[in-house]
Scaffold this motif. Structure first.
Motif, short mmCIF file in Angstrom:
data_model
loop_
_atom_site.label_atom_id
_atom_site.label_comp_id
_atom_site.label_asym_id
_atom_site.label_seq_id
_atom_site.Cartn_x
_atom_site.Cartn_y
_atom_site.Cartn_z
N VAL A 96 0.87 -1.16 0.00
CA VAL A 96 0.00 0.00 0.00
C VAL A 96 0.91 1.22 0.00
O VAL A 96 1.52 1.55 1.01
CB VAL A 96 -0.92 0.01 1.24
N HIS A 97 1.04 1.83 -1.17
CA HIS A 97 1.91 2.99 -1.33
C HIS A 97 1.11 4.16 -1.85
O HIS A 97 0.15 3.99 -2.59
CB HIS A 97 3.05 2.70 -2.31
N GLN A 98 1.55 5.33 -1.47
CA GLN A 98 0.95 6.56 -1.97
C GLN A 98 2.03 7.33 -2.72
O GLN A 98 3.09 7.64 -2.16
CB GLN A 98 0.39 7.40 -0.83
N ILE A 99 1.77 7.63 -3.97
CA ILE A 99 2.72 8.42 -4.74
C ILE A 99 2.57 9.87 -4.33
O ILE A 99 1.50 10.45 -4.48
CB ILE A 99 2.51 8.21 -6.25
N LEU A 100 3.65 10.43 -3.80
CA LEU A 100 3.63 11.81 -3.33
C LEU A 100 3.93 12.80 -4.45
O LEU A 100 3.19 13.75 -4.65
CB LEU A 100 4.61 11.99 -2.17
N THR A 101 5.03 12.58 -5.15
CA THR A 101 5.39 13.48 -6.24
C THR A 101 6.03 12.71 -7.39
O THR A 101 6.67 11.67 -7.17
CB THR A 101 6.40 14.57 -5.80
N VAL A 117 8.57 10.03 -5.67
CA VAL A 117 8.65 9.88 -4.22
C VAL A 117 7.39 9.14 -3.77
O VAL A 117 6.28 9.56 -4.08
CB VAL A 117 8.77 11.25 -3.51
N VAL A 118 7.60 8.02 -3.06
CA VAL A 118 6.51 7.13 -2.69
C VAL A 118 6.51 6.93 -1.18
O VAL A 118 7.55 6.60 -0.60
CB VAL A 118 6.68 5.76 -3.39
N ALA A 119 5.35 7.13 -0.57
CA ALA A 119 5.22 6.90 0.87
C ALA A 119 4.61 5.52 1.09
O ALA A 119 3.56 5.20 0.55
CB ALA A 119 4.34 7.97 1.50
N GLY A 120 5.29 4.71 1.88
CA GLY A 120 4.79 3.38 2.22
C GLY A 120 4.42 3.34 3.69
O GLY A 120 4.54 4.35 4.41
N PRO A 121 3.97 2.19 4.16
CA PRO A 121 3.58 2.09 5.57
C PRO A 121 4.76 2.28 6.53
O PRO A 121 4.58 2.82 7.62
CB PRO A 121 3.00 0.69 5.69
N ALA A 122 5.96 1.86 6.13
CA ALA A 122 7.10 1.94 7.03
C ALA A 122 8.02 3.12 6.74
O ALA A 122 8.61 3.69 7.65
CB ALA A 122 7.91 0.64 6.96
N ARG A 123 8.15 3.49 5.45
CA ARG A 123 9.09 4.56 5.11
C ARG A 123 8.75 5.18 3.76
O ARG A 123 7.98 4.64 2.99
CB ARG A 123 10.52 4.03 5.09
N THR A 124 9.40 6.28 3.51
CA THR A 124 9.25 6.98 2.23
C THR A 124 10.46 6.66 1.37
O THR A 124 11.59 6.67 1.85
CB THR A 124 9.13 8.50 2.46
N ARG A 125 10.21 6.34 0.10
CA ARG A 125 11.28 5.95 -0.80
C ARG A 125 11.22 6.78 -2.06
O ARG A 125 10.22 7.43 -2.35
CB ARG A 125 11.15 4.48 -1.17
N ALA A 126 12.29 6.72 -2.83
CA ALA A 126 12.34 7.38 -4.13
C ALA A 126 12.69 6.34 -5.19
O ALA A 126 13.49 5.43 -4.95
CB ALA A 126 13.38 8.48 -4.13
#
Length: 146
Positions: A96-101, A117-126
């Motif tokens: 379950v990820h949310q694309i931020l930008t 930039v993707v926000a996940g349940p545990a951390r934000t990744r690029a």
């Protein structure tokens, strides 16, 4: 008088017909104007890559979007992720990820470099990607999950 050194050996030139055929059948560069908006492609590719790492999508499903080198690197990284999940006894589940930008720019015609930039349940990744227009469509030549 010293002897002159022999001329360096050159590879024989292929017949002109063979060279023309290889140029015709090799991947053909495509201009940015002839390609669709890369933003949608980058977003879909990112979702697919995250699903591959989570173990809920096969790498082969993304093969048409990747060059051979990018495909091999993604396959290797997906296999490592699968081994890590197996060692920990964690089942594969849909992320379950949310694309931020999504940011992208074009350093040259037919080339797009982007970062998602993707926000996940545990951390934000690029996710960093490089796309090149080949044979009338975008193909990913480089991919990095940071």
């Amino acid at each position: 008088m010293a002897p002159t050194p022999p001329a360096p050996a050159r590879a024989p030139k292929p017949p002109s017909g063979a060279r023309e055929l290889s140029e015709y059948f090799a991947p053909q560069r495509t201009s940015t104007e002839a390609l669709p908006d890369p933003q949608v492609f980058i977003e879909n590719l990112t979702r697919g890559v995250l699903e591959v790492f989570a173990g809920v999508r096969e790498v082969e499903q993304l093969a048409r979007w990747l060059t051979e080198d990018a495909y091999r690197k993604l396959l290797t990284r997906a296999n490592l992720a699968a081994r890590a999940r197996s060692a920990r006894g964690v089942p594969a589940k849909r992320p379950v990820h949310q694309i931020l930008t999504i940011r992208h720019s074009s350093p040259a015609d037919g080339i797009v470099e982007g970062v998602v930039v993707v926000a996940g349940p545990a951390r934000t990744r690029a996710v960093a990607v490089r796309l090149e227009g080949m044979d009338g469509r975008w193909r990913t030549t480089s991919l990095a999950l940071l």
